[in-house]
Design a protein around this motif. Structure first.
Motif, PDB file in Angstrom:
ATOM      1  N   GLU A  26       0.833  -1.202   0.000  1.00  0.00           N
ATOM      2  CA  GLU A  26       0.000   0.000   0.000  1.00  0.00           C
ATOM      3  C   GLU A  26       0.865   1.247   0.000  1.00  0.00           C
ATOM      4  O   GLU A  26       1.857   1.315   0.715  1.00  0.00           O
ATOM      5  CB  GLU A  26      -0.895   0.011   1.229  1.00  0.00           C
ATOM      6  N   ILE A  27       0.475   2.197  -0.812  1.00  0.00           N
ATOM      7  CA  ILE A  27       1.058   3.541  -0.777  1.00  0.00           C
ATOM      8  C   ILE A  27      -0.106   4.480  -0.529  1.00  0.00           C
ATOM      9  O   ILE A  27      -1.117   4.426  -1.235  1.00  0.00           O
ATOM     10  CB  ILE A  27       1.761   3.920  -2.099  1.00  0.00           C
ATOM     11  N   SER A  28       0.005   5.324   0.484  1.00  0.00           N
ATOM     12  CA  SER A  28      -1.108   6.216   0.798  1.00  0.00           C
ATOM     13  C   SER A  28      -0.607   7.558   1.298  1.00  0.00           C
ATOM     14  O   SER A  28       0.540   7.693   1.725  1.00  0.00           O
ATOM     15  CB  SER A  28      -2.011   5.578   1.854  1.00  0.00           C
ATOM     16  N   THR A  29      -1.475   8.538   1.208  1.00  0.00           N
ATOM     17  CA  THR A  29      -1.171   9.876   1.718  1.00  0.00           C
ATOM     18  C   THR A  29      -2.468  10.614   2.004  1.00  0.00           C
ATOM     19  O   THR A  29      -3.530  10.234   1.510  1.00  0.00           O
ATOM     20  CB  THR A  29      -0.307  10.669   0.718  1.00  0.00           C
ATOM     21  N   LYS A  70      -7.812  11.795   0.938  1.00  0.00           N
ATOM     22  CA  LYS A  70      -6.962  10.670   1.330  1.00  0.00           C
ATOM     23  C   LYS A  70      -6.868   9.746   0.130  1.00  0.00           C
ATOM     24  O   LYS A  70      -7.883   9.374  -0.462  1.00  0.00           O
ATOM     25  CB  LYS A  70      -7.564   9.933   2.523  1.00  0.00           C
ATOM     26  N   VAL A  71      -5.643   9.368  -0.247  1.00  0.00           N
ATOM     27  CA  VAL A  71      -5.408   8.520  -1.404  1.00  0.00           C
ATOM     28  C   VAL A  71      -4.751   7.223  -0.938  1.00  0.00           C
ATOM     29  O   VAL A  71      -3.763   7.258  -0.214  1.00  0.00           O
ATOM     30  CB  VAL A  71      -4.476   9.222  -2.427  1.00  0.00           C
ATOM     31  N   ILE A  72      -5.313   6.095  -1.364  1.00  0.00           N
ATOM     32  CA  ILE A  72      -4.735   4.789  -1.068  1.00  0.00           C
ATOM     33  C   ILE A  72      -4.671   3.996  -2.376  1.00  0.00           C
ATOM     34  O   ILE A  72      -5.684   3.804  -3.035  1.00  0.00           O
ATOM     35  CB  ILE A  72      -5.572   3.993  -0.049  1.00  0.00           C
ATOM     36  N   VAL A  73      -3.468   3.567  -2.731  1.00  0.00           N
ATOM     37  CA  VAL A  73      -3.279   2.694  -3.877  1.00  0.00           C
ATOM     38  C   VAL A  73      -2.668   1.414  -3.319  1.00  0.00           C
ATOM     39  O   VAL A  73      -1.664   1.466  -2.612  1.00  0.00           O
ATOM     40  CB  VAL A  73      -2.369   3.336  -4.947  1.00  0.00           C
ATOM     41  N   SER A  74      -3.295   0.266  -3.610  1.00  0.00           N
ATOM     42  CA  SER A  74      -2.839  -0.973  -2.988  1.00  0.00           C
ATOM     43  C   SER A  74      -2.887  -2.156  -3.942  1.00  0.00           C
ATOM     44  O   SER A  74      -3.541  -2.121  -4.985  1.00  0.00           O
ATOM     45  CB  SER A  74      -3.687  -1.273  -1.752  1.00  0.00           C
ATOM     46  N   TRP A  75      -2.198  -3.219  -3.517  1.00  0.00           N
ATOM     47  CA  TRP A  75      -2.164  -4.486  -4.249  1.00  0.00           C
ATOM     48  C   TRP A  75      -2.121  -5.601  -3.220  1.00  0.00           C
ATOM     49  O   TRP A  75      -1.239  -5.624  -2.361  1.00  0.00           O
ATOM     50  CB  TRP A  75      -0.943  -4.540  -5.150  1.00  0.00           C
ATOM     51  N   THR A  76      -3.045  -6.523  -3.298  1.00  0.00           N
ATOM     52  CA  THR A  76      -3.028  -7.688  -2.423  1.00  0.00           C
ATOM     53  C   THR A  76      -2.272  -8.781  -3.163  1.00  0.00           C
ATOM     54  O   THR A  76      -2.775  -9.336  -4.136  1.00  0.00           O
ATOM     55  CB  THR A  76      -4.453  -8.153  -2.069  1.00  0.00           C
ATOM     56  N   LYS A  77      -1.050  -9.026  -2.706  1.00  0.00           N
ATOM     57  CA  LYS A  77      -0.190 -10.005  -3.362  1.00  0.00           C
ATOM     58  C   LYS A  77      -0.757 -11.415  -3.193  1.00  0.00           C
ATOM     59  O   LYS A  77      -1.407 -11.705  -2.201  1.00  0.00           O
ATOM     60  CB  LYS A  77       1.217  -9.935  -2.766  1.00  0.00           C
ATOM     61  N   PRO A  78      -0.487 -12.299  -4.160  1.00  0.00           N
ATOM     62  CA  PRO A  78      -0.960 -13.686  -4.048  1.00  0.00           C
ATOM     63  C   PRO A  78      -0.380 -14.363  -2.815  1.00  0.00           C
ATOM     64  O   PRO A  78       0.731 -14.057  -2.393  1.00  0.00           O
ATOM     65  CB  PRO A  78      -0.442 -14.352  -5.321  1.00  0.00           C
ATOM     66  N   ALA A  79      -1.115 -15.304  -2.255  1.00  0.00           N
ATOM     67  CA  ALA A  79      -0.662 -16.008  -1.055  1.00  0.00           C
ATOM     68  C   ALA A  79       0.491 -16.954  -1.345  1.00  0.00           C
ATOM     69  O   ALA A  79       1.264 -17.282  -0.470  1.00  0.00           O
ATOM     70  CB  ALA A  79      -1.821 -16.776  -0.436  1.00  0.00           C
ATOM     71  N   ARG A 128       4.399   2.833  -9.353  1.00  0.00           N
ATOM     72  CA  ARG A 128       5.345   2.277  -8.381  1.00  0.00           C
ATOM     73  C   ARG A 128       4.944   0.873  -7.948  1.00  0.00           C
ATOM     74  O   ARG A 128       5.781  -0.018  -7.811  1.00  0.00           O
ATOM     75  CB  ARG A 128       5.460   3.181  -7.163  1.00  0.00           C
ATOM     76  N   ILE A 129       3.669   0.642  -7.719  1.00  0.00           N
ATOM     77  CA  ILE A 129       3.209  -0.682  -7.309  1.00  0.00           C
ATOM     78  C   ILE A 129       3.331  -1.669  -8.465  1.00  0.00           C
ATOM     79  O   ILE A 129       3.722  -2.817  -8.269  1.00  0.00           O
ATOM     80  CB  ILE A 129       1.784  -0.620  -6.727  1.00  0.00           C
ATOM     81  N   GLU A 130       3.056  -1.229  -9.676  1.00  0.00           N
ATOM     82  CA  GLU A 130       3.220  -2.103 -10.838  1.00  0.00           C
ATOM     83  C   GLU A 130       4.689  -2.476 -11.021  1.00  0.00           C
ATOM     84  O   GLU A 130       5.010  -3.590 -11.434  1.00  0.00           O
ATOM     85  CB  GLU A 130       2.654  -1.444 -12.087  1.00  0.00           C
ATOM     86  N   GLU A 131       5.613  -1.559 -10.694  1.00  0.00           N
ATOM     87  CA  GLU A 131       7.041  -1.862 -10.767  1.00  0.00           C
ATOM     88  C   GLU A 131       7.441  -2.939  -9.764  1.00  0.00           C
ATOM     89  O   GLU A 131       8.460  -3.597  -9.912  1.00  0.00           O
ATOM     90  CB  GLU A 131       7.868  -0.603 -10.527  1.00  0.00           C
ATOM     91  N   MET A 132       6.636  -3.124  -8.723  1.00  0.00           N
ATOM     92  CA  MET A 132       6.889  -4.171  -7.723  1.00  0.00           C
ATOM     93  C   MET A 132       6.368  -5.529  -8.191  1.00  0.00           C
ATOM     94  O   MET A 132       6.501  -6.519  -7.476  1.00  0.00           O
ATOM     95  CB  MET A 132       6.219  -3.799  -6.396  1.00  0.00           C
ATOM     96  N   GLY A 133       5.752  -5.572  -9.362  1.00  0.00           N
ATOM     97  CA  GLY A 133       5.269  -6.822  -9.921  1.00  0.00           C
ATOM     98  C   GLY A 133       3.769  -6.972  -9.996  1.00  0.00           C
ATOM     99  O   GLY A 133       3.274  -8.007 -10.422  1.00  0.00           O
ATOM    100  N   ALA A 134       3.024  -5.971  -9.601  1.00  0.00           N
ATOM    101  CA  ALA A 134       1.564  -6.067  -9.609  1.00  0.00           C
ATOM    102  C   ALA A 134       1.016  -5.925 -11.024  1.00  0.00           C
ATOM    103  O   ALA A 134       1.373  -4.992 -11.734  1.00  0.00           O
ATOM    104  CB  ALA A 134       0.958  -4.985  -8.729  1.00  0.00           C
ATOM    105  N   PRO A 135       0.134  -6.838 -11.430  1.00  0.00           N
ATOM    106  CA  PRO A 135      -0.573  -6.629 -12.698  1.00  0.00           C
ATOM    107  C   PRO A 135      -1.497  -5.422 -12.552  1.00  0.00           C
ATOM    108  O   PRO A 135      -2.106  -5.230 -11.490  1.00  0.00           O
ATOM    109  CB  PRO A 135      -1.392  -7.910 -12.871  1.00  0.00           C
TER     110      PRO A 135
END
Length: 107
Positions: free
Chosen positions: A35-38, A84-93, A60-67
């Motif tokens: 998660e990146i938020s501000t 308030k801005v929240i951009v997130s990715w729930t990585k596979p288990a 930035r999150i896509e650069e971490m491997g998120a589709p």
């Protein structure tokens, strides 16, 4: 005379080329959400700067491997003009389902 092999210890596992241990391995992969938020106060942002910020966070999150399809964006606009801005990715288990980061390095 008895010579013992001291290193690596008998319980040590070998590490494969991918950096993951072989056998009964413990992986450094962490499936927690990314998660990146501000928060920005009134007057600290415009619609244009907000759109640019969201785009940067998503990149930035896509650069971490998120589709791109798995990146979620939540924008909360408050009555006082703050946002308030929240951009997130729930990585596979399970490690390995996430693809790889640019440059071919596995996550």
């Amino acid at each position: 005379m008895l010579i013992k092999r001291l290193w690596p210890p008998p319980s040590a596992h070998s590490v494969g080329e991918s950096g993951r241990k072989k056998g009964n391995a413990i992986s450094l992969y962490q499936p927690e959400p990314v998660e990146i938020s501000t928060r920005m106060r009134p007057g600290e942002w415009t619609e244009e700067s907000l759109a640019e910020l969201v785009s940067t966070y998503r990149m930035r999150i896509e650069e971490m491997g998120a589709p791109a399809a798995e990146v979620a964006t939540d924008i909360e606009r408050n009555d006082d003009g703050s946002v308030k801005v929240i951009v997130s990715w729930t990585k596979p288990a399970i490690a390995g389902e996430e693809g790889s980061v640019p440059g071919g390095q596995p996550l």
